[in-house]
Design a protein around this motif. Sequence first.
Motif, PDB file in Angstrom:
ATOM      1  N   ASN A   3       0.838  -1.192   0.000  1.00 40.21           N
ATOM      2  CA  ASN A   3       0.000   0.000   0.000  1.00 40.21           C
ATOM      3  C   ASN A   3       0.875   1.245   0.000  1.00 40.21           C
ATOM      4  O   ASN A   3       1.885   1.297   0.707  1.00 40.21           O
ATOM      5  CB  ASN A   3      -0.899   0.018   1.243  1.00 40.21           C
ATOM      6  CG  ASN A   3      -1.987  -1.017   1.157  1.00 40.21           C
ATOM      7  OD1 ASN A   3      -2.397  -1.378   0.072  1.00 40.21           O
ATOM      8  ND2 ASN A   3      -2.452  -1.485   2.294  1.00 40.21           N
ATOM      9  N   PRO A   4       0.499   2.264  -0.772  1.00 42.20           N
ATOM     10  CA  PRO A   4       1.298   3.496  -0.784  1.00 42.20           C
ATOM     11  C   PRO A   4       1.166   4.246   0.538  1.00 42.20           C
ATOM     12  O   PRO A   4       0.229   4.059   1.303  1.00 42.20           O
ATOM     13  CB  PRO A   4       0.701   4.302  -1.934  1.00 42.20           C
ATOM     14  CG  PRO A   4      -0.649   3.732  -2.150  1.00 42.20           C
ATOM     15  CD  PRO A   4      -0.612   2.315  -1.704  1.00 42.20           C
ATOM     16  N   SER A   5       2.139   5.105   0.799  1.00 47.20           N
ATOM     17  CA  SER A   5       2.136   5.865   2.043  1.00 47.20           C
ATOM     18  C   SER A   5       1.016   6.901   2.044  1.00 47.20           C
ATOM     19  O   SER A   5       0.435   7.227   1.004  1.00 47.20           O
ATOM     20  CB  SER A   5       3.483   6.565   2.227  1.00 47.20           C
ATOM     21  OG  SER A   5       3.643   7.566   1.234  1.00 47.20           O
ATOM     22  N   ARG A   8       1.868  10.007  -0.123  1.00 47.81           N
ATOM     23  CA  ARG A   8       1.699   9.799  -1.561  1.00 47.81           C
ATOM     24  C   ARG A   8       0.218   9.793  -1.943  1.00 47.81           C
ATOM     25  O   ARG A   8      -0.174  10.366  -2.959  1.00 47.81           O
ATOM     26  CB  ARG A   8       2.356   8.492  -1.972  1.00 47.81           C
ATOM     27  CG  ARG A   8       2.317   8.269  -3.472  1.00 47.81           C
ATOM     28  CD  ARG A   8       3.110   7.085  -3.886  1.00 47.81           C
ATOM     29  NE  ARG A   8       4.528   7.396  -3.716  1.00 47.81           N
ATOM     30  CZ  ARG A   8       5.503   6.529  -3.910  1.00 47.81           C
ATOM     31  NH1 ARG A   8       5.229   5.313  -4.267  1.00 47.81           N
ATOM     32  NH2 ARG A   8       6.752   6.889  -3.736  1.00 47.81           N
TER      33      ARG A   8
END
Length: 68
Positions: A3-5, A8
């Motif tokens: 999962n992206p931060s 982001r």
Amino acid sequence: MTNPSTRRLGIITVIFFIGGFWGIFMGLIASTKPNFILTALGMVNISLGIFLGFRILRKNRKEMDKRR
């Protein structure tokens, strides 16, 4: 795939909102005759921004509740 931060996702959400409002502005106000395609795509971008914003809220809530 991870999962992206949160940062982001926040940047992508802002980009979707800016693109959506720009599309609605260009489709309804800036052109001489209303352009349905630009307006519809602007609404799609705003919808994606709302979805990602909701995902950010859910991700923050999940990180705070670490019972496992």
